[in-house]
Design an enzyme around this catalytic site. Structure first.
Site, PDB file in Angstrom:
ATOM      1  N   GLU A   1       4.700  -7.293 -14.850  1.00 21.64           N
ATOM      2  CA  GLU A   1       5.235  -8.423 -15.607  1.00 21.64           C
ATOM      3  C   GLU A   1       4.755  -9.744 -14.998  1.00 21.64           C
ATOM      4  O   GLU A   1       4.518  -9.830 -13.793  1.00 21.64           O
ATOM      5  CB  GLU A   1       6.771  -8.391 -15.577  1.00 21.64           C
ATOM      6  CG  GLU A   1       7.336  -7.248 -16.395  1.00 21.64           C
ATOM      7  CD  GLU A   1       8.857  -7.183 -16.344  1.00 21.64           C
ATOM      8  OE1 GLU A   1       9.447  -7.024 -17.410  1.00 21.64           O
ATOM      9  OE2 GLU A   1       9.444  -7.294 -15.249  1.00 21.64           O
TER      10      GLU A   1
ATOM     11  N   CYS B   1       3.906 -17.247 -12.895  1.00 21.31           N
ATOM     12  CA  CYS B   1       4.258 -16.384 -11.761  1.00 21.31           C
ATOM     13  C   CYS B   1       3.566 -15.040 -11.991  1.00 21.31           C
ATOM     14  O   CYS B   1       3.824 -14.371 -12.993  1.00 21.31           O
ATOM     15  CB  CYS B   1       5.780 -16.235 -11.731  1.00 21.31           C
ATOM     16  SG  CYS B   1       6.358 -15.070 -10.503  1.00 21.31           S
TER      17      CYS B   1
ATOM     18  N   CYS C   1       6.327  -2.324  -5.837  1.00 22.49           N
ATOM     19  CA  CYS C   1       6.104  -3.042  -4.570  1.00 22.49           C
ATOM     20  C   CYS C   1       6.079  -2.051  -3.425  1.00 22.49           C
ATOM     21  O   CYS C   1       6.829  -1.082  -3.414  1.00 22.49           O
ATOM     22  CB  CYS C   1       7.194  -4.078  -4.330  1.00 22.49           C
ATOM     23  SG  CYS C   1       6.872  -5.112  -2.870  1.00 22.49           S
TER      24      CYS C   1
ATOM     25  N   CYS D   1      12.676  -4.332  -0.028  1.00 22.74           N
ATOM     26  CA  CYS D   1      13.758  -5.278   0.250  1.00 22.74           C
ATOM     27  C   CYS D   1      14.920  -4.873  -0.658  1.00 22.74           C
ATOM     28  O   CYS D   1      14.747  -4.770  -1.873  1.00 22.74           O
ATOM     29  CB  CYS D   1      13.304  -6.701  -0.080  1.00 22.74           C
ATOM     30  SG  CYS D   1      11.802  -7.152   0.803  1.00 22.74           S
TER      31      CYS D   1
ATOM     32  N   CYS E   1      16.083  -6.679  -4.086  1.00 24.26           N
ATOM     33  CA  CYS E   1      15.068  -7.060  -5.077  1.00 24.26           C
ATOM     34  C   CYS E   1      14.877  -5.939  -6.101  1.00 24.26           C
ATOM     35  O   CYS E   1      14.703  -4.770  -5.735  1.00 24.26           O
ATOM     36  CB  CYS E   1      13.753  -7.363  -4.360  1.00 24.26           C
ATOM     37  SG  CYS E   1      12.402  -7.763  -5.492  1.00 24.26           S
TER      38      CYS E   1
ATOM     39  N   CYS F   1      13.463 -14.902 -10.160  1.00 24.17           N
ATOM     40  CA  CYS F   1      12.909 -14.334  -8.937  1.00 24.17           C
ATOM     41  C   CYS F   1      13.572 -12.998  -8.648  1.00 24.17           C
ATOM     42  O   CYS F   1      14.794 -12.901  -8.653  1.00 24.17           O
ATOM     43  CB  CYS F   1      13.232 -15.220  -7.748  1.00 24.17           C
ATOM     44  SG  CYS F   1      12.292 -16.678  -7.656  1.00 24.17           S
TER      45      CYS F   1
HETATM   46  N1  SAH Z   1       6.894 -10.037  -1.890  1.00 25.80           N
HETATM   47  C1  SAH Z   1       6.784 -11.446  -1.970  1.00 25.80           C
HETATM   48  C2  SAH Z   1       6.751 -12.026  -3.373  1.00 25.80           C
HETATM   49  C3  SAH Z   1       7.727 -11.473  -4.372  1.00 25.80           C
HETATM   50  S1  SAH Z   1       9.412 -11.932  -4.288  1.00 25.80           S
HETATM   51  C4  SAH Z   1       7.886 -12.113  -1.156  1.00 25.80           C
HETATM   52  O1  SAH Z   1       8.756 -11.416  -0.647  1.00 25.80           O
HETATM   53  O2  SAH Z   1       7.833 -13.314  -0.955  1.00 25.80           O
HETATM   54  C5  SAH Z   1       9.469 -13.639  -4.602  1.00 25.80           C
HETATM   55  C6  SAH Z   1      10.727 -14.312  -4.062  1.00 25.80           C
HETATM   56  O3  SAH Z   1      11.891 -13.870  -4.777  1.00 25.80           O
HETATM   57  C7  SAH Z   1      11.002 -13.974  -2.593  1.00 25.80           C
HETATM   58  O4  SAH Z   1      11.349 -15.153  -1.908  1.00 25.80           O
HETATM   59  C8  SAH Z   1      12.203 -13.046  -2.655  1.00 25.80           C
HETATM   60  O5  SAH Z   1      12.952 -13.105  -1.485  1.00 25.80           O
HETATM   61  C9  SAH Z   1      12.935 -13.583  -3.860  1.00 25.80           C
HETATM   62  N2  SAH Z   1      13.853 -12.643  -4.503  1.00 25.80           N
HETATM   63  C10 SAH Z   1      13.763 -11.304  -4.574  1.00 25.80           C
HETATM   64  N3  SAH Z   1      14.788 -10.791  -5.281  1.00 25.80           N
HETATM   65  C11 SAH Z   1      15.536 -11.861  -5.683  1.00 25.80           C
HETATM   66  C12 SAH Z   1      16.716 -12.001  -6.503  1.00 25.80           C
HETATM   67  N4  SAH Z   1      17.263 -10.955  -7.079  1.00 25.80           N
HETATM   68  N5  SAH Z   1      17.196 -13.245  -6.690  1.00 25.80           N
HETATM   69  C13 SAH Z   1      16.581 -14.330  -6.179  1.00 25.80           C
HETATM   70  N6  SAH Z   1      15.467 -14.251  -5.444  1.00 25.80           N
HETATM   71  C14 SAH Z   1      14.947 -13.036  -5.195  1.00 25.80           C
END
Ligand code: SAH
Length: 346
Positions: A99, A112, A119, A123, A126, A337
């Site tokens: 996406e 974006c 991934c 984490c 996420c 995000c």
């Molecule tokens: N893997 C990379 C890029 C993808 S995530 C990274 O970790 O930076 C992009 C951003 O979204 C990251 O800062 C992550 O911490 C944040 N993120 C992930 N899940 C989220 C959520 N449910 N709500 C808000 N931010 C989130």
């Protein structure tokens, strides 16, 4: 593969210079047509051969028989034309889904992009992590997301963020190649391209050495090892200390400010003492801080209530670095995000 065997390539945008020349010879077109076609693709964002008005139709039909134009297949769009946020679902060559998100605000139009399907990291707050890891995207699959979304945007694309699905620094070569293509083919300045990482310390050092000029964002998300370990398992491999050392190396080498991202999770990392620890961790480091109130998904984590968010932010009032807040739009269509995840198979 011979250097001009374009038939083994997925699409026209995957072809290098010798392959483009060979293709043009095979279809009986003059070489200046390559520039005309590239102009349609990279400046006018056409999505089909038929839209290329100054190319003779006989040549177009020859080209169509040889190769498709784009590397991704568009499957679905969530949102309509004037929405500030739209989400695009694509299928890759290998059949996986990714996406991308198109976002307009007053000053900027940002895309974006995803760098992986699923991934490689997990984490646990996420949504993308729930897909597991499916594949690393090629540089043109990343570029093609931008080409597609640009074709749906009435305003000029001003910024690209690698904050969609995936960990960009675990697909280092394709990500850097795609960023370079955005610069050379689409004319985007490197300062308008931000690569966001969960903190792959060795690769942060490599970015500093390679000095591509892209902006770097690091998803810190915790101010101490213990909390970070709980929410980002990559911390077991790259401790907070190692990440901070790598960030320092990056700054000393490039003199560019790092943006630290900090997702605010209720009862996890959002207390006043978390804010104070965060300030202590970053206060001697030239950086910016972007606080992201959590976008909820099906899971255990919650966004702190507004008073909690405000007290966290006011505890950072005295910070010597710039603090911004990202209230993600598009959460109603799961385009915020960390909300990107594709649940069904095609
Ligand atoms: N893997 C990379 C890029 C993808 S995530 C990274 O970790 O930076 C992009 C951003 O979204 C990251 O800062 C992550 O911490 C944040 N993120 C992930 N899940 C989220 C959520 N449910 N709500 C808000 N931010 C989130």
């Amino acid at each position: 593969m011979s250097k001009s065997n374009y038939l083994q390539k997925n699409s026209f945008i995957d072809l290098n210079e010798p392959e483009l020349i060979k293709l043009m010879q095979d279809v009986g077109g003059e070489s200046f047509r390559i520039n005309q076609i590239n102009n349609w693709i990279y400046n006018n964002y056409v999505r089909s051969w038929d839209e290329m008005k100054n190319i003779p139709s006989s040549l177009i039909s020859q080209l169509k028989k040889k190769i498709k134009l784009h590397s991704l297949d568009l499957i679905d769009i969530t949102g309509v034309k004037d929405d500030p946020i739209r989400k695009f679902l694509f299928k890759t060559k290998k059949g996986n889904r990714i996406e991308s998100v198109l976002m307009h605000d007053k000053k900027r139009t940002t895309i974006c992009v995803s760098s992986q399907s699923g991934c490689i990291l997990d984490c646990n707050f996420c949504a993308t992590a729930s897909m597991g890891f499916l594949e690393n995207l090629s540089s043109t699959e990343i570029l093609d997301q931008v080409l597609y979304l640009a074709s749906y945007s009435d305003s000029k694309i001003t910024n690209i963020v690698y904050m969609g699905m995936g960990e960009p620094l675990m697909n280092y070569r394709s990500v850097m190649e795609s960023g370079t293509l955005l610069k050379t083919k689409m004319g985007l300045g490197t300062k308008r391209i931000t690569i966001s990482t969960a903190g792959i310390a060795s690769k942060i050092r490599q970015i500093a050495d390679d000095n591509y000029g892209f902006k770097l964002a690091i998803s810190l998300n915790a101010s101490n090892e213990n909390t970070r370990n709980k929410i980002m398992t990559i911390t077991k491999k790259y401790s907070l200390l190692k990440i901070m050392k790598a960030a320092e190396y990056y700054f000393n080498k490039t003199k560019k400010l790092v943006t630290f991202e900090y997702v605010l999770l209720k009862d996890v990392n959002a207390s006043v003492s978390d804010a104070q620890n965060l300030m202590n961790l970053l206060k001697n480091f030239p950086c910016k801080l972007n606080v992201i109130p959590y976008n909820e998904i099906d899971g255990d984590y919650k966004r702190p209530d507004i008073e909690n968010i405000e007290s966290f932010l006011s505890s950072l009032d005295a910070a010597p670095f710039m603090v911004t807040v990202r209230w993600s739009n598009g959460t109603d269509i799961n385009a915020g995000c960390g909300q990107l995840a594709v649940k069904d198979t095609i």
